[in-house]
Design a protein around this motif. Structure first.
Motif, PDB file in Angstrom:
ATOM      1  N   THR A  84       1.209  -1.002  -0.191  1.00 57.27           N
ATOM      2  CA  THR A  84       0.106   0.219   0.030  1.00 57.27           C
ATOM      3  C   THR A  84       0.730   1.067  -0.472  1.00 57.27           C
ATOM      4  N   ILE A  85       1.691   1.104   1.132  1.00 50.99           N
ATOM      5  CA  ILE A  85       3.237   2.156   0.891  1.00 50.99           C
ATOM      6  C   ILE A  85       3.556   2.191  -0.792  1.00 50.99           C
ATOM      7  N   SER A  86       3.819   1.500  -1.136  1.00 53.59           N
ATOM      8  CA  SER A  86       4.858   1.538  -2.528  1.00 53.59           C
ATOM      9  C   SER A  86       4.200   1.747  -3.420  1.00 53.59           C
ATOM     10  N   ASN A  87       2.464   1.787  -3.450  1.00 55.08           N
ATOM     11  CA  ASN A  87       1.186   2.056  -4.071  1.00 55.08           C
ATOM     12  C   ASN A  87       1.625   3.761  -3.840  1.00 55.08           C
ATOM     13  N   MET A  88       1.775   4.503  -2.863  1.00 58.19           N
ATOM     14  CA  MET A  88       1.220   5.758  -2.644  1.00 58.19           C
ATOM     15  C   MET A  88       2.187   6.019  -2.994  1.00 58.19           C
ATOM     16  N   ILE A  89       2.844   5.821  -2.979  1.00 63.24           N
ATOM     17  CA  ILE A  89       4.335   7.064  -3.134  1.00 63.24           C
ATOM     18  C   ILE A  89       5.578   7.056  -4.471  1.00 63.24           C
ATOM     19  N   ARG A  90       4.282   6.302  -5.886  1.00 67.91           N
ATOM     20  CA  ARG A  90       4.251   6.180  -7.029  1.00 67.91           C
ATOM     21  C   ARG A  90       4.639   7.660  -7.276  1.00 67.91           C
ATOM     22  N   PRO A  91       3.270   8.114  -7.186  1.00 68.28           N
ATOM     23  CA  PRO A  91       3.179   9.538  -8.315  1.00 68.28           C
ATOM     24  C   PRO A  91       4.977  10.070  -8.011  1.00 68.28           C
ATOM     25  N   GLY A  92       5.227  10.175  -6.480  1.00 67.40           N
ATOM     26  CA  GLY A  92       5.764  11.411  -5.771  1.00 67.40           C
ATOM     27  C   GLY A  92       7.546  10.383  -5.926  1.00 67.40           C
ATOM     28  N   THR A  93       7.754   9.800  -5.957  1.00 62.85           N
ATOM     29  CA  THR A  93       8.562   8.607  -7.227  1.00 62.85           C
ATOM     30  C   THR A  93       9.415   9.632  -9.013  1.00 62.85           C
ATOM     31  N   LEU A  94       8.197   9.075  -9.202  1.00 60.50           N
ATOM     32  CA  LEU A  94       7.487   9.483 -10.388  1.00 60.50           C
ATOM     33  C   LEU A  94       8.710  11.124 -10.807  1.00 60.50           C
ATOM     34  N   ALA A  95       8.329  12.007 -10.001  1.00 57.58           N
ATOM     35  CA  ALA A  95       8.247  13.415 -10.134  1.00 57.58           C
ATOM     36  C   ALA A  95       9.302  13.560  -9.496  1.00 57.58           C
ATOM     37  N   VAL A  96       9.726  12.958  -8.676  1.00 61.54           N
ATOM     38  CA  VAL A  96      11.579  13.667  -8.150  1.00 61.54           C
ATOM     39  C   VAL A  96      12.196  12.856  -8.450  1.00 61.54           C
ATOM     40  N   ARG A  97      12.199  11.652  -9.093  1.00 60.49           N
ATOM     41  CA  ARG A  97      13.015  10.660 -10.068  1.00 60.49           C
ATOM     42  C   ARG A  97      13.880  12.421 -11.337  1.00 60.49           C
ATOM     43  N   LEU A  98      12.627  12.479 -11.753  1.00 57.50           N
ATOM     44  CA  LEU A  98      12.623  13.268 -13.516  1.00 57.50           C
ATOM     45  C   LEU A  98      13.358  14.639 -12.814  1.00 57.50           C
ATOM     46  N   THR A  99      12.755  15.231 -11.779  1.00 62.98           N
ATOM     47  CA  THR A  99      13.117  16.781 -11.208  1.00 62.98           C
ATOM     48  C   THR A  99      14.437  16.913 -10.267  1.00 62.98           C
ATOM     49  N   ALA A 100      15.179  15.252 -10.230  1.00 61.88           N
ATOM     50  CA  ALA A 100      16.021  15.666  -9.556  1.00 61.88           C
ATOM     51  C   ALA A 100      17.465  15.471 -10.017  1.00 61.88           C
ATOM     52  N   ASN A 101      16.718  14.276 -11.126  1.00 61.17           N
ATOM     53  CA  ASN A 101      17.959  13.981 -12.769  1.00 61.17           C
ATOM     54  C   ASN A 101      18.251  15.868 -13.084  1.00 61.17           C
ATOM     55  N   MET A 102      17.327  16.471 -13.008  1.00 63.75           N
ATOM     56  CA  MET A 102      17.505  17.705 -13.934  1.00 63.75           C
ATOM     57  C   MET A 102      17.978  18.643 -13.636  1.00 63.75           C
TER      58      MET A 102
END
Length: 226
Positions: free
Chosen positions: A147-165
Motif C-alpha cells: 500500500t505504501i509503495s503504491n501511494m508513493i509512486r507519483p512522488g517517486t516518478l516526479a522527484v526522479r525526473l526533477t532531481a536528475n534535471m
C-alpha cells in the motif's frame, strides 16, 4: 551564493509583471511544422523510427487490449524529452526541473490507474497487495508495504525526473562559474571546456533516459491494473 545557483530553477522571475519562464514548456511546438514537409528531413525520419519503436514496446507492455492507449505514453515521452532538451539551451528555463510540471504529469496518471483498477478489477487489486507465495504471518505486513509503495509512486516518478534535471544543470552551472577564476591558466581552461562538453553529452543522455523511464514506468503501472 546558493540563491544565485538555484535561481536558474526559479520560475517566478518576470518581465513587465509577466512570467515568461513557463513559456519554455511550449517551445517544442515550433518543431511540429517540420513533420509536415513534403519531403521529410533526416531528423524527422529518425524521430519517426523512435516513435515506431516506442509504439511496439508499449504495445507489448500494455498487452493486446491496449486499444490505442500506447499513444498516450508516446505523447508523454515526446513532451518530456522535448522539454528536457530545450532546457539544455542557454537562457531557457527547464520546466521539467520543477515539481509543478512533473507532479502534474505523474499524479493524474497514478490516480486514474488506481481508480480504474479499484472500480473495475477490485479482486485483482486486492490480490496484488499480497504477492504470491507470501507466508500467512507476513501477509499483514506485505499489505502495508504494498500500500505504501503504491501511494508513493507519483512522488517517486516526479522527484526522479526533477532531481536528475536539477543535478546535471547545477553541476554545469558550478563549473561555468569557475571559468573566470582560471582564465590565466590555458591548461585548466582547456580541461574545463572538455569537462563541460562531456557533461553536456551526459546531460543529453540523461534527458533521453529520464523521459523513457518516466513513460515506461507509467505504462507498467497501467499494465498492473489492466
Amino acid at each position: 551564493m546558493m540563491t544565485n545557483l538555484f535561481s536558474v530553477f526559479d520560475p517566478s522571475t518576470s518581465i513587465l509583471n509577466w512570467s515568461f519562464n513557463w513559456l519554455s514548456t511550449m517551445l517544442f511546438l515550433i518543431f511540429i511544422p517540420f513533420s509536415f514537409w513534403f519531403i521529410p528531413s533526416r531528423p524527422i525520419f529518425l524521430w519517426n523510427s523512435i516513435i515506431s519503436t516506442l509504439y511496439n514496446e508499449y504495445k507489448i507492455l500494455l498487452g493486446p487490449n491496449s486499444k490505442g492507449s500506447t499513444f498516450i505514453f508516446i505523447i508523454i515521452f515526446s513532451f518530456i524529452i522535448m522539454n528536457n532538451f530545450m532546457g539544455l539551451f542557454p537562457f531557457i528555463f527547464t520546466s521539467t526541473s520543477h515539481l509543478t510540471i512533473t507532479l502534474t504529469l505523474a499524479l493524474p496518471f497514478w490516480l486514474t490507474f488506481m481508480l480504474y483498477g479499484w472500480f473495475n478489477h477490485t479482486q485483482h487489486m486486492f490480490a496484488h497487495l499480497v504477492p504470491q507465495g507470501t507466508p500467512t504471518m507476513l501477509m499483514p505486513f506485505m499489505v502495508c508495504i504494498e500500500t505504501i509503495s503504491n501511494m508513493i509512486r507519483p512522488g517517486t516518478l516526479a522527484v526522479r525526473l526533477t532531481a536528475n534535471m536539477i543535478a546535471g544543470h547545477l553541476l554545469m552551472t558550478l563549473l561555468g562559474n569557475t571559468g573566470h577564476l582560471i582564465m590565466n591558466s590555458p591548461i585548466m581552461l582547456q580541461f574545463l571546456v572538455i569537462t563541460q562538453l562531456l557533461l553536456l553529452m551526459l546531460e543529453s543522455a540523461v534527458a533521453m533516459i529520464q523521459a523513457y523511464v518516466f513513460a515506461v514506468l507509467a505504462s507498467l503501472y497501467c499494465s498492473e491494473v489492466t
